[in-house]
Design an enzyme around this catalytic site. Structure first.
Site, PDB file in Angstrom:
ATOM      1  N   SER A  72      17.446  58.338  43.311  1.00 61.47           N
ATOM      2  CA  SER A  72      18.018  57.137  44.179  1.00 61.47           C
ATOM      3  C   SER A  72      18.750  56.190  42.867  1.00 61.47           C
ATOM      4  CB  SER A  72      17.627  56.563  45.353  1.00 61.47           C
ATOM      5  OG  SER A  72      18.218  55.505  45.630  1.00 61.47           O
ATOM      6  N   ASP A 141      22.165  61.332  54.294  1.00 62.49           N
ATOM      7  CA  ASP A 141      21.814  60.438  53.595  1.00 62.49           C
ATOM      8  C   ASP A 141      22.606  59.507  53.626  1.00 62.49           C
ATOM      9  OD1 ASP A 141      20.818  58.311  51.827  1.00 62.49           O
ATOM     10  OD2 ASP A 141      20.918  59.121  49.418  1.00 62.49           O
ATOM     11  N   HIS A 179      17.466  60.460  52.858  1.00 62.43           N
ATOM     12  CA  HIS A 179      17.089  59.934  51.141  1.00 62.43           C
ATOM     13  C   HIS A 179      16.273  59.694  51.026  1.00 62.43           C
ATOM     14  CE1 HIS A 179      18.629  57.438  47.938  1.00 62.43           C
ATOM     15  NE2 HIS A 179      17.479  56.913  48.273  1.00 62.43           N
TER      16      HIS A 179
END
Length: 263
Positions: A72, A141, A179
């Site tokens: 991320s 995501d 995610h």
């Protein structure tokens, strides 16, 4: 984006305009560069320990044997730092040499569910244009849209080609993944690492310049190895507040020396 949480830098938004504002990114890059430099530069002996063989200069890890990887926001930081920043040479700064440092020239960069921050300001540092990149992303995501992979690849590849580079920006997407990470993704990362960090032959005389040899001498250990050794030796309380690598070397060296004398 209105949420308070630990982070590498402040996120105003993920749209192209907001993505140019990354307060805290420079400070985080400095921290990463400091860690890389700590492994790249050999430990130097001090005046007080000039006769202590355990505290003299040792081998180091070349930048070409290092990989930056993150998830991320960490992936975004790894990508931007690895491709745009230059090597920090404290010795050159101390000697006031004017020669500009080169790009990091890492073995590779892994971006997991990340993106390229400050894309308009992005410029590849000389020496990093051939750095291989693996960008992994879940197709579902909801935090960082999968479209960020292609946008990042296009911008980085364009900059790389502009300076005559041949770096490969590989994208792998995973259906159904949000995610997060999956075993398939981790397997792809492992394969990438094996490819960009091939084993060094024992007969390679230059291997000591590219990777650390496994030894028991604390002076030839990485910071992570030193801290692992200190923990195993039960010296964690004594190591509290120690941030300089030389301090850790001295602590573990003295412990080993005391143990040897007791035998």
């Amino acid at each position: 984006m209105g949420m308070s949480m630990p982070s590498w830098y402040d996120i105003v938004g993920l749209d192209s305009r907001s993505n140019e504002v990354c307060d805290g990114l420079d400070d985080s890059m400095d921290r990463i560069l400091g860690l890389l430099e700590e492994e790249a530069l050999p430990v130097r002996d001090s005046d007080d320990d000039a006769g202590d063989e355990s505290c003299k200069s040792t081998s180091s890890i070349d930048y070409s044997r290092m990989v930056l990887m993150g998830f991320s926001q960490g992936g975004a930081l790894a990508l931007y730092t690895g491709m745009t920043q230059r090597r920090v040479h404290k010795q050159q700064q101390q000697q006031q040499q004017s020669q500009p440092p080169e790009g990091l020239g890492l073995a590779g960069i892994v971006v997991m569910s990340g993106y390229l921050p400050r894309s308009k300001q992005f410029a590849v540092a000389p020496g990093s244009e051939n750095t291989p990149i693996l960008h992994c992303h879940g197709m579902q995501d909801p935090v960082v849209p999968v479209q960020a992979t292609e946008l990042s690849r296009e911008r980085v590849s364009s900059s790389v080609e502009g300076v005559g580079g041949k770096g490969v920006y590989e994208v792998k997407t995973y259906p159904g993944l949000e995610h997060s990470v999956s075993m398939e993704e981790l397997n792809d990362v492992a394969a990438f690492l094996k490819r960009v960090l091939p084993p060094i032959s024992d007969g390679d005389e230059s291997s000591t310049d590219n990777a650390r040899i496994v030894v028991t001498d604390p002076a030839q250990m990485s910071v992570k190895e030193l801290r692992d050794g200190i923990r195993q030796a039960g010296l964690e309380d004594k190591a509290k507040g120690m941030f300089d690598k030389l301090e850790l070397v001295k602590l573990l060296s003295q412990h080993l020396k005391d143990n040897e004398q007791q035998k």
